[in-house]
Scaffold this active site. Structure first.
Site, PDB file in Angstrom:
ATOM      1  N   SER A 146      -2.695  -2.958   3.917  1.00 42.39           N
ATOM      2  CA  SER A 146      -3.322  -1.675   3.588  1.00 42.39           C
ATOM      3  C   SER A 146      -2.221  -0.623   3.386  1.00 42.39           C
ATOM      4  O   SER A 146      -1.304  -0.847   2.609  1.00 42.39           O
ATOM      5  CB  SER A 146      -4.375  -1.284   4.633  1.00 42.39           C
ATOM      6  OG  SER A 146      -3.938  -1.459   5.962  1.00 42.39           O
ATOM      7  N   SER A 147      -2.258   0.520   4.077  1.00 43.13           N
ATOM      8  CA  SER A 147      -1.319   1.597   3.742  1.00 43.13           C
ATOM      9  C   SER A 147       0.114   1.355   4.202  1.00 43.13           C
ATOM     10  O   SER A 147       0.992   2.177   3.912  1.00 43.13           O
ATOM     11  CB  SER A 147      -1.828   2.930   4.291  1.00 43.13           C
ATOM     12  OG  SER A 147      -2.917   3.379   3.519  1.00 43.13           O
ATOM     13  N   VAL A 148       0.382   0.258   4.888  1.00 40.14           N
ATOM     14  CA  VAL A 148       1.775  -0.118   5.123  1.00 40.14           C
ATOM     15  C   VAL A 148       2.432  -0.483   3.790  1.00 40.14           C
ATOM     16  O   VAL A 148       3.656  -0.534   3.674  1.00 40.14           O
ATOM     17  CB  VAL A 148       1.869  -1.271   6.141  1.00 40.14           C
ATOM     18  CG1 VAL A 148       3.321  -1.598   6.464  1.00 40.14           C
ATOM     19  CG2 VAL A 148       1.142  -0.888   7.443  1.00 40.14           C
TER      20      VAL A 148
END
Length: 387
Positions: free
Chosen positions: A70-72
């Site tokens: 995801s936002s990593v």
């Protein structure tokens, strides 16, 4: 910080304190499984694969488990973008219309402002995320994807939907976490004539040896099963799963990663291991080699939006993630200048450069692994803060 005591970060007891936090969260069923790495000056001081990668089959978590990042994804793509800036392929102050001429979102008054690459990196472009809006908000009504759902949706269709909606504010005058990194990914692909997955692999993944970091899943047998917050313990995600968040919800379609027609989301689309993430963060902490130069790494990890308030007390934003302005306002023991972010599939990470400290926590449980009691307690256990 009344009622709070601070001992030396990473003292001799920090590992035991971290174990207690992890064991409690897993025992309570709030977290199903996690992979945690704590490093100082590049040396791994704590490494633990805890809980289960798949609860239903009782499959244990492993150190090489692959997570939907995801936002990593964002710091990986931001780093790739900055390599292109260093090579003069793109410039931070270029208007994005130079690369995506058909993408021309307007303000509510009908005027068409200039949006720059810098504003995409700093989330000051006037864009938004569906999960930051109420369930009947404009992004939901228009069918905008946050990059986590709608398998098979093309980038062209998603950009059309985003551009059909008014911007939230004049670009450069405010901050709003958003789909900006998805737009940036398309800018990068148009500027080079190379797909975003290939660019990221060539510019960041391969140089750093991030062996499992990819927009595809290279070994499905190591991909963890995703779970979500439940009324009691975490529940297994279905093929489409809504998780309440703030005033709205986050929509997940875990199978999206297996559909090659899904657009490559520069904000949420990658997969990888905790070791992959640590390699990137350590490279940035130590000056950016071999992917970007020290000046670029310094700019990336410094607050780039002074004077603009984010929705997170005490935090500013660099060129890809949050940067700590005021530890007291943020209610954190981390040092001013710390940079961090997370991922809605259940991840959190931070780098405290004053302490040469890097922490990566990947879990298979949304949202509890990203924000709230678990990551806060884990952070405090590392710093020795007891409230």
């Amino acid at each position: 910080m009344s009622g709070t005591t601070i001992s030396t970060p990473l003292d001799g007891g920090f590992g035991g304190r971290v174990d207690q936090v992890v064991d409690r969260a897993i025992g309570d069923g709030r977290i199903v499984g996690a992979m945690i790495l704590v490093a100082r000056r590049g040396e791994i001081l704590y490494s633990r694969a805890a809980g289960l990668a798949d609860r239903e089959t009782n499959k244990p978590m492993t150190a090489d488990a692959i997570f939907r990042l995801s936002s990593v994804t964002k710091p990986v793509v931001a780093t790739a973008a900055l390599t292109l800036v260093e090579a003069n392929v793109i410039r931070l102050d270029d208007p994005i219309s130079k690369y995506i001429p058909e993408f021309r979102p307007k303000l509510a008054d009908g005027s068409e402002p200039v949006i720059t690459i810098r504003q995409l990196l700093t989330h000051t472009a006037g864009l938004s995320y569906g999960f930051r809006q109420p369930a009947d908000g404009p992004y939901h009504r228009a069918g905008v994807s946050d990059g986590l759902d709608q398998p098979g949706l093309s980038m062209a269709d998603n950009l059309d939907r985003i551009a059909s909606l008014p911007l939230s504010y004049v670009p450069g005058t405010g901050w709003g976490y958003s789909v900006a990194m998805d737009v940036l990914g398309e800018v990068m692909a148009r500027a080079t004539g190379v797909s975003l997955p290939e660019l990221v692999d060539r510019l960041v993944v391969q140089p750093l040896g991030m062996h499992d970091a990819s927009f595809a899943v290279r070994d499905r047998s190591r991909l963890v099963t995703p779970y979500a917050d439940g009324p009691g313990k975490a529940v297994a995600m279905g093929s489409y799963h809504r998780v309440p968040f703030a005033d709205g919800f986050i929509a997940f379609s875990p199978g999206r990663v297996f559909d090659p027609a899904s657009f490559a989301s520069g904000g949420t689309g990658m997969n990888g291991t905790a070791s992959d993430v640590l390699k990137l963060l350590e490279a940035l902490r130590s000056g950016g080699s071999p992917v970007i130069n020290p000046e670029t790494a310094a700019a990336m990890t410094t607050d780039a939006i002074p004077g603009i308030e984010t929705t997170m007390p005490g935090w500013g934003w660099g060129l890809g993630f949050g940067v700590l302005r005021d530890p007291l306002a943020a209610s954190t023991p981390q040092t001013a200048g710390t940079w961090r972010w997370g991922g809605v599939y259940g991840h959190s990470w931070f780098v405290d450069p004053a302490l040469d400290l890097t922490v990566v926590v990947l879990t298979n449980t949304a949202i509890a692994g990203m924000v709230g009691a678990f990551p806060d307690a884990l952070r405090d256990a590392i710093y020795g803060r007891q409230v």
